[in-house]
Design an enzyme around this catalytic site. Structure first.
Site, short mmCIF file in Angstrom:
data_model
loop_
_atom_site.label_atom_id
_atom_site.label_comp_id
_atom_site.label_asym_id
_atom_site.label_seq_id
_atom_site.Cartn_x
_atom_site.Cartn_y
_atom_site.Cartn_z
N LYS A 38 0.85 -1.20 0.00
CA LYS A 38 0.00 0.00 0.00
C LYS A 38 0.88 1.25 0.00
O LYS A 38 2.08 1.16 0.28
CB LYS A 38 -0.92 -0.03 1.23
CG LYS A 38 -0.18 0.04 2.56
CD LYS A 38 -1.10 -0.26 3.74
CE LYS A 38 -0.33 -0.21 5.05
NZ LYS A 38 -1.11 -0.75 6.17
N ARG A 136 -10.52 -0.46 14.85
CA ARG A 136 -10.50 0.24 13.58
C ARG A 136 -11.53 -0.48 12.71
O ARG A 136 -12.72 -0.39 12.99
CB ARG A 136 -9.08 0.24 12.99
CG ARG A 136 -8.86 1.19 11.84
CD ARG A 136 -7.39 1.29 11.42
NE ARG A 136 -6.84 0.06 10.89
CZ ARG A 136 -5.61 -0.06 10.41
NH1 ARG A 136 -4.78 0.98 10.40
NH2 ARG A 136 -5.17 -1.21 9.94
N HIS A 170 -5.93 -7.56 12.94
CA HIS A 170 -4.74 -6.70 12.92
C HIS A 170 -4.35 -6.35 14.35
O HIS A 170 -5.20 -5.98 15.15
CB HIS A 170 -5.05 -5.43 12.12
CG HIS A 170 -3.85 -4.61 11.76
ND1 HIS A 170 -2.71 -5.16 11.19
CD2 HIS A 170 -3.58 -3.28 11.88
CE1 HIS A 170 -1.81 -4.20 10.97
NE2 HIS A 170 -2.31 -3.06 11.39
N ARG A 229 1.76 -11.08 7.04
CA ARG A 229 1.32 -9.87 6.33
C ARG A 229 2.23 -8.70 6.67
O ARG A 229 1.78 -7.65 7.10
CB ARG A 229 -0.11 -9.58 6.79
CG ARG A 229 -1.03 -9.00 5.76
CD ARG A 229 -2.46 -8.94 6.29
NE ARG A 229 -2.58 -8.18 7.51
CZ ARG A 229 -3.15 -8.60 8.65
NH1 ARG A 229 -3.69 -9.80 8.73
NH2 ARG A 229 -3.20 -7.84 9.70
N TYR A 269 12.65 31.70 6.40
CA TYR A 269 11.39 32.25 6.91
C TYR A 269 11.40 32.32 8.44
O TYR A 269 11.81 31.37 9.11
CB TYR A 269 10.21 31.35 6.50
CG TYR A 269 9.88 31.38 5.04
CD1 TYR A 269 9.46 32.55 4.42
CD2 TYR A 269 9.97 30.23 4.27
CE1 TYR A 269 9.15 32.57 3.07
CE2 TYR A 269 9.65 30.23 2.93
CZ TYR A 269 9.25 31.40 2.33
OH TYR A 269 8.93 31.42 1.00
N CYS A 316 11.97 25.10 3.79
CA CYS A 316 10.98 25.72 2.91
C CYS A 316 10.28 24.65 2.07
O CYS A 316 10.57 23.47 2.20
CB CYS A 316 11.65 26.74 1.99
SG CYS A 316 12.68 27.94 2.85
N MET A 317 9.39 25.07 1.20
CA MET A 317 8.66 24.11 0.38
C MET A 317 9.59 23.33 -0.55
O MET A 317 9.46 22.11 -0.71
CB MET A 317 7.60 24.84 -0.46
CG MET A 317 6.73 23.91 -1.27
SD MET A 317 5.51 24.79 -2.27
CE MET A 317 4.37 25.35 -1.03
N ASP A 318 10.56 24.03 -1.16
CA ASP A 318 11.36 23.41 -2.21
C ASP A 318 12.85 23.33 -1.90
O ASP A 318 13.62 22.81 -2.70
CB ASP A 318 11.19 24.21 -3.51
CG ASP A 318 9.73 24.40 -3.84
OD1 ASP A 318 8.99 23.40 -3.80
OD2 ASP A 318 9.32 25.55 -4.10
#
Ligand SMILES: *Cc1c(COP(=O)(O)O)cnc(C)c1O
Length: 373
Positions: A38, A136, A170, A229, A269, A316-318
Site C-alpha cells: 500500500k 478500527r 490486525h 502480512r 522564513y 521551505c517548500m522546495d
C-alpha cells in the site's frame, strides 16, 4: 549524476528481495507470504516492488484501496491482491473482473456486495476482517460482542455470491516492548483463534487465516498461521536488527548554491536561526513538498561525503539550508544524503517525532525513484 534530478530516491529492489528472503526463512514451512505494498509500497514504487515480489515467489499482495490494486493489474501483476480498506459497492463488478480480493468488515457490507455480485451472476472473493482490539475496521467480537459478532460473520460468509477465502485481524501493539503490550497482543490472538473456531464450527472453512504484521512476525512467530502480512520489514525496518534486514531507500540531493553569510543574520522564513559567525551556507533543493518534514527545521543534519552538515533555518517548500563552514571540501554539486545509508530513516524520523513508515511514504511524487541495482 543527472543534474535534471534535483533530488531523487535510490531504491534497491535487490535489498527488498533480500529482506523478503530473510523474513521468509524465519517462517514455518508452508506459511504463505503476503507483501504489503500500500501507499506506493511505502514510497518505494508499488509496481516495481510488486513485480520483484512476484518473481521472488511471494503469494499475495495487499493494498489499501481499489485504485492501488488497479495500478498493479494494469502493470501486469497477476498474483492475488487483497484490498485492506473499503470499496464502494458500485465497484463490485470491477473487483470481480480484475480478480481482486475484498475485505469485508461488517454484515451490511457483505449483504451489499453479495447483492451486486448476484446481479452480475458472479462471485466475489472476500476476506473477513475481525476487530479483536485495534478498534478500527472489522466485526466487533470482544467481550459482550462475541455471540453477535460470530452470528454476523457466519451470515456474511453464507451470502451466496461471496467466497470467504480468508479471515484476518490486525494487531495494535505487536511492535511495542513491555509486558502490557505482550498481554494485549496475546489477548487479541486468543480472541481471533476463538472467533475462527466458532465460525468454523458453524460449517465455514477459511483457506487462509492471517494476522501477523511486521511486529508479530518478529515478536510472536506463533501467530504466523497460514500467511503473514508484513509491510515495514520488507523495506528494512522494524526487526530491531534481529533479521539483519537492509534499508531499501536512499533519499539523495546535492548542493545547488553556496554563499557566505555574515555573522548576526537571520536565515530563512521567520528568522528562526541567526548566524553566530560568518557562515558558508549551502542551499539544497529539497523541502517539505518533497516530503522533508518542516518540523525537522533546525533539528537535524544531512550527510555530506565529509560528514554531517547541520540544517539551518526553517525548511521551505522546495529547499533548505545546511551549514558547510566546517566542511570546506563540500562544494557545488556535492552529493547529500538525507537518509538511507549513513543516516537511517528511523533515526531521522525519530528527530521529527515520528516513525520510519511516515518518513518513507511521505517522499512525494515529485521525487523520482531511481532503481539502482
Ligand atoms: C499496513 C498493514 C499491515 C502492515 O503493517 P506493518 O507494520 O508495516 O507490517 C498489515 N496489515 C494491515 C491490515 C495493514 O493495514
Amino acid at each position: 549524476m543527472d543534474l535534471r534530478k534535483r533530488t531523487w530516491a535510490e531504491i534497491s529492489l535487490d535489498n527488498i528481495e533480500y529482506n523478503y528472503r530473510a523474513i521468509r526463512a524465519a517462517l514455518p514451512d508452508g506459511c504463505k507470504f503476503l507483501g504489503v505494498v500500500k501507499a506506493d509500497a511505502y514510497g518505494h514504487g508499488a509496481v516495481e516492488v510488486s513485480r520483484r515480489l512476484e518473481s521472488a515467489g511471494a503469494d499475495y499482495l495487499a493494498v489499501s484501496c481499489l485504485d492501488e490494486a488497479v495500478e498493479l493489474r494494469e502493470a501486469g501483476i497477476g498474483m492475488p491482491i487483497l484490498i485492506l480498506g473499503h470499496t464502494p459497492r458500485e465497484y463490485v463488478r470491477e473487483l470481480i473482473e480484475r480478480d481482486l480480493t475484498q475485505t469485508v468488515t461488517c454484515e451490511a457490507k457483505a449483504i451489499e456486495y453479495a447483492r451486486e455480485a448476484a446481479s452480475l451472476g458472479k462471485t466475489l472473493r472476500i476476506h473477513i476482517k475481525v476487530d479483536t482490539g485495534m478498534s478500527r475496521l472489522g466485526f466487533l467480537t470482544a467481550g459482550g460482542h462475541f455471540e453477535q459478532g460470530i452470528a454476523n460473520i457466519v451470515s456474511a460468509c453464507r451470502q451466496r455470491n461471496l467466497d470467504p477465502e480468508g479471515v484476518y485481524t490486525h494487531f495494535a501493539v505487536s511492535d511495542e516492548p513491555g509486558a502490557e503490550a505482550e498481554a494485549y497482543t496475546r489477548e487479541q490472538f486468543g480472541l481471533f483463534m476463538k472467533v475462527v473456531s466458532a465460525v468454523e464450527s458453524a460449517g465455514i472453512r477459511f483457506r487462509i487465516r492471517h494476522c501477523a504484521n511486521s511486529g508479530a512476525v518478529v515478536n510472536y512467530p506463533e501467530t504466523a498461521l497460514d500467511m503473514v502480512r508484513p509491510g515495514i520489514l520488507l523495506y528494512g525496518f522494524g526487526d530491531g536488527g534481529r533479521l539483519g534486514l537492509r534499508p531499501c531507500m536512499r533519499l539523495m540531493t546535492h548542493v545547488s548554491t553556496i554563499k557566505y553569510i555574515d555573522a548576526g543574520l537571520p536565515v530563512s522564513y521567520g528568522g528562526t536561526f541567526v548566524t553566530a559567525r560568518r557562515t558558508r551556507m549551502g542551499v539544497i533543493p529539497i523541502g517539505y513538498a518533497d516530503g522533508l518534514f518542516r518540523s525537522l527545521s533546525n533539528n537535524c543534519s544531512f550527510i555530506t561525503e565529509k560528514g554531517p552538515a547541520p540544517q539551518r533555518g526553517r525548511i521551505c517548500m522546495d529547499m533548505c539550508m545546511i551549514d558547510l563552514t566546517e566542511l570546506p571540501e563540500v562544494n557545488l554539486e556535492s552529493l547529500i544524503e538525507i537518509f538511507g545509508r549513513r543516516q537511517s530513516a528511523e533515526a531521522l524520523a525519530a528527530r521529527a517525532g515520528t516513525i520510519s513508515y511516515e518518513l518513507l511514504c511521505s517522499v512525494s511524487k515529485r521525487v523520482p525513484r531511481v532503481y539502482v541495482d
